[in-house]
Design a protein around this motif. Structure first.
Motif, PDB file in Angstrom:
ATOM      1  N   ALA A  49       0.827  -1.205   0.000  1.00 19.21           N
ATOM      2  CA  ALA A  49       0.000   0.000   0.000  1.00 19.21           C
ATOM      3  C   ALA A  49       0.863   1.257   0.000  1.00 19.21           C
ATOM      4  N   ASP A  50       1.990   1.211   0.734  1.00 16.90           N
ATOM      5  CA  ASP A  50       2.907   2.352   0.757  1.00 16.90           C
ATOM      6  C   ASP A  50       3.562   2.548  -0.603  1.00 16.90           C
ATOM      7  N   LEU A  51       3.975   1.445  -1.218  1.00 23.87           N
ATOM      8  CA  LEU A  51       4.579   1.537  -2.549  1.00 23.87           C
ATOM      9  C   LEU A  51       3.591   2.114  -3.559  1.00 23.87           C
ATOM     10  N   GLN A  52       2.355   1.678  -3.463  1.00 28.06           N
ATOM     11  CA  GLN A  52       1.327   2.169  -4.385  1.00 28.06           C
ATOM     12  C   GLN A  52       1.124   3.671  -4.228  1.00 28.06           C
ATOM     13  N   ARG A  53       1.016   4.123  -2.995  1.00 33.78           N
ATOM     14  CA  ARG A  53       0.805   5.552  -2.730  1.00 33.78           C
ATOM     15  C   ARG A  53       1.985   6.384  -3.233  1.00 33.78           C
ATOM     16  N   LEU A  54       3.194   5.915  -2.950  1.00 33.52           N
ATOM     17  CA  LEU A  54       4.380   6.669  -3.346  1.00 33.52           C
ATOM     18  C   LEU A  54       4.565   6.690  -4.857  1.00 33.52           C
ATOM     19  N   LEU A  55       4.326   5.550  -5.507  1.00 34.77           N
ATOM     20  CA  LEU A  55       4.514   5.505  -6.955  1.00 34.77           C
ATOM     21  C   LEU A  55       3.452   6.333  -7.663  1.00 34.77           C
ATOM     22  N   ALA A  56       2.243   6.352  -7.137  1.00 32.91           N
ATOM     23  CA  ALA A  56       1.191   7.176  -7.741  1.00 32.91           C
ATOM     24  C   ALA A  56       1.564   8.651  -7.685  1.00 32.91           C
ATOM     25  N   ALA A  57       2.239   9.048  -6.594  1.00 34.92           N
ATOM     26  CA  ALA A  57       2.659  10.438  -6.449  1.00 34.92           C
ATOM     27  C   ALA A  57       3.925  10.750  -7.237  1.00 34.92           C
ATOM     28  N   GLN A  58       4.670   9.691  -7.601  1.00 31.15           N
ATOM     29  CA  GLN A  58       5.921   9.870  -8.353  1.00 31.15           C
ATOM     30  C   GLN A  58       5.873   9.007  -9.618  1.00 31.15           C
ATOM     31  N   ILE A  59       4.779   9.127 -10.349  1.00 31.42           N
ATOM     32  CA  ILE A  59       4.544   8.258 -11.495  1.00 31.42           C
ATOM     33  C   ILE A  59       5.608   8.423 -12.580  1.00 31.42           C
ATOM     34  N   ASP A  60       6.316   9.565 -12.550  1.00 30.01           N
ATOM     35  CA  ASP A  60       7.371   9.794 -13.535  1.00 30.01           C
ATOM     36  C   ASP A  60       8.573   8.878 -13.338  1.00 30.01           C
ATOM     37  N   LEU A  61       8.616   8.130 -12.211  1.00 25.36           N
ATOM     38  CA  LEU A  61       9.666   7.136 -12.026  1.00 25.36           C
ATOM     39  C   LEU A  61       9.594   6.037 -13.083  1.00 25.36           C
ATOM     40  N   LEU A  62       8.406   5.863 -13.652  1.00 24.10           N
ATOM     41  CA  LEU A  62       8.241   4.853 -14.696  1.00 24.10           C
ATOM     42  C   LEU A  62       8.756   5.342 -16.046  1.00 24.10           C
ATOM     43  N   GLY A  63       8.931   6.643 -16.174  1.00 29.30           N
ATOM     44  CA  GLY A  63       9.406   7.214 -17.424  1.00 29.30           C
ATOM     45  C   GLY A  63       8.849   8.603 -17.638  1.00 29.30           C
ATOM     46  N   ASP A  64       9.493   9.385 -18.479  1.00 29.71           N
ATOM     47  CA  ASP A  64       9.019  10.738 -18.774  1.00 29.71           C
ATOM     48  C   ASP A  64       7.660  10.682 -19.470  1.00 29.71           C
ATOM     49  N   GLY A  65       6.780  11.591 -19.077  1.00 30.09           N
ATOM     50  CA  GLY A  65       5.497  11.713 -19.736  1.00 30.09           C
ATOM     51  C   GLY A  65       4.404  10.814 -19.204  1.00 30.09           C
ATOM     52  N   TYR A  66       4.704  10.013 -18.164  1.00 30.66           N
ATOM     53  CA  TYR A  66       3.665   9.153 -17.583  1.00 30.66           C
ATOM     54  C   TYR A  66       2.670   9.988 -16.792  1.00 30.66           C
ATOM     55  N   THR A  67       1.403   9.641 -16.861  1.00 32.27           N
ATOM     56  CA  THR A  67       0.350  10.294 -16.068  1.00 32.27           C
ATOM     57  C   THR A  67      -0.503   9.225 -15.402  1.00 32.27           C
ATOM     58  N   LEU A  68      -0.993   9.548 -14.246  1.00 31.97           N
ATOM     59  CA  LEU A  68      -1.805   8.609 -13.470  1.00 31.97           C
ATOM     60  C   LEU A  68      -3.262   8.649 -13.920  1.00 31.97           C
ATOM     61  N   ILE A  69      -3.840   7.488 -14.176  1.00 31.94           N
ATOM     62  CA  ILE A  69      -5.287   7.399 -14.406  1.00 31.94           C
ATOM     63  C   ILE A  69      -5.986   7.226 -13.063  1.00 31.94           C
ATOM     64  N   ARG A  70      -5.599   6.189 -12.327  1.00 32.11           N
ATOM     65  CA  ARG A  70      -6.098   6.026 -10.961  1.00 32.11           C
ATOM     66  C   ARG A  70      -5.391   4.863 -10.269  1.00 32.11           C
ATOM     67  N   ARG A  71      -5.449   4.894  -8.949  1.00 34.47           N
ATOM     68  CA  ARG A  71      -5.010   3.773  -8.131  1.00 34.47           C
ATOM     69  C   ARG A  71      -6.179   2.823  -7.930  1.00 34.47           C
ATOM     70  N   GLU A  72      -5.868   1.547  -7.671  1.00 31.96           N
ATOM     71  CA  GLU A  72      -6.891   0.535  -7.405  1.00 31.96           C
ATOM     72  C   GLU A  72      -7.980   0.556  -8.485  1.00 31.96           C
ATOM     73  N   TYR A  73      -7.561   0.410  -9.728  1.00 35.72           N
ATOM     74  CA  TYR A  73      -8.513   0.401 -10.837  1.00 35.72           C
ATOM     75  C   TYR A  73      -9.284  -0.916 -10.798  1.00 35.72           C
ATOM     76  N   PHE A  74     -10.588  -0.825 -10.607  1.00 35.82           N
ATOM     77  CA  PHE A  74     -11.413  -2.018 -10.390  1.00 35.82           C
ATOM     78  C   PHE A  74     -11.602  -2.822 -11.666  1.00 35.82           C
ATOM     79  N   THR A  75     -11.480  -4.140 -11.526  1.00 35.48           N
ATOM     80  CA  THR A  75     -11.848  -5.066 -12.600  1.00 35.48           C
ATOM     81  C   THR A  75     -12.682  -6.188 -11.985  1.00 35.48           C
ATOM     82  N   ALA A  76     -13.240  -7.024 -12.822  1.00 35.58           N
ATOM     83  CA  ALA A  76     -14.093  -8.115 -12.346  1.00 35.58           C
ATOM     84  C   ALA A  76     -13.317  -9.170 -11.574  1.00 35.58           C
ATOM     85  N   ILE A  77     -11.981  -9.190 -11.713  1.00 35.40           N
ATOM     86  CA  ILE A  77     -11.173 -10.190 -11.008  1.00 35.40           C
ATOM     87  C   ILE A  77     -10.278  -9.561  -9.946  1.00 35.40           C
ATOM     88  N   GLY A  78     -10.532  -8.306  -9.639  1.00 38.23           N
ATOM     89  CA  GLY A  78      -9.757  -7.635  -8.605  1.00 38.23           C
ATOM     90  C   GLY A  78      -9.209  -6.304  -9.079  1.00 38.23           C
TER      91      GLY A  78
END
Length: 231
Positions: A113-142
């Motif tokens: 949960a801590d990693l999720q919160r921190l990465l959502a706030a620092q989404i650019d760690l994945l690469g330049d130009g990344y933007t967050l859609i949402r955390r805990e994106y619901f699907t039918a399997i979780g």
């Protein structure tokens, strides 16, 4: 909690039998009814114990014919089985009781949960130009840990683990199969992110076209500057 240091022998009687010969030991009696027998070694593990629920009777030489030299006998009886822990005390060295109150429990640092919160706030760690859609994106399997878009506008599903193994890759694979059925999201690619990723998991992820990303948790929370480290 009661802490007793005593010269004692211990017998466990029940589904199995075990004997500890005469020696000086620490006896721990907890409020939940458990009794633990410790030596001055063996790390945290007791030599023998009785798990709760249990009931304890204390006998003196006046109560019953105890063997010579025994000043007190504890009989700890399991409330669920016929198992008994019998402690023969030959000498009391120390006996103290302490009210520890209600324990708040262990608060783990670096959980997902801590990693999720921190990465959502620092989404650019994945690469330049990344933007967050949402955390805990619901699907039918979780829920997918993080759903984002890369610099080209493509959808990216991120699965987060403290220690990444094959099960985590399989989990992300199932999410990707489901998400790619949604025409509003497809094509969706995956990133498997963790503090540590096992070699087998990395091989499987790469084979399935899933990118692997190792996260530096301390750097993400600002307590470690990776640029100033020698190694």
């Amino acid at each position: 909690m009661r802490l007793v240091i005593a010269k004692c022998s211990v017998d466990y009687v029940g589904r199995l039998k075990a004997h500890l010969p005469l020696a000086v030991r620490l006896l721990v009696l907890k409020a939940d009814g458990s009794v633990l027998v410790h030596s001055d070694g063996g790390s945290y593990k007791p030599l023998n114990w009785m798990s709760p629920p249990a009931n304890m009777r204390t006998l003196s030489p006046d109560d019953v014919d105890l063997e010579t030299g025994v000043v007190e006998q504890w009989i700890v009886q399991s409330a669920k089985t016929d198992d008994r822990l019998i402690i023969n005390i030959y000498e009391h060295i120390s006996d103290s009781s302490h009210d520890l109150g209600v324990d708040p429990g262990l608060i783990k640092d670096g959980v997902e949960a801590d990693l999720q919160r921190l990465l959502a706030a620092q989404i650019d760690l994945l690469g330049d130009g990344y933007t967050l859609i949402r955390r805990e994106y619901f699907t039918a399997i979780g829920p997918v840990d993080i759903l984002a878009r890369d610099a080209k506008g493509a959808t990216v599903a991120i699965e987060l683990k403290r220690r990444g193994d094959i099960d985590g890759v399989e989990q992300l694979t199932r999410y990707l199969e489901l998400l790619n059925r949604d025409p509003l999201l497809a094509p969706v690619r995956g990133i498997f992110a963790a503090q540590q990723i096992k070699p087998q998991a990395r091989v499987l992820a790469t084979d399935r076209g899933i990118e692997c990303k190792t996260l530096d948790y301390d750097a993400m929370r600002g307590v470690d500057d990776s640029e100033t480290r020698l190694f």
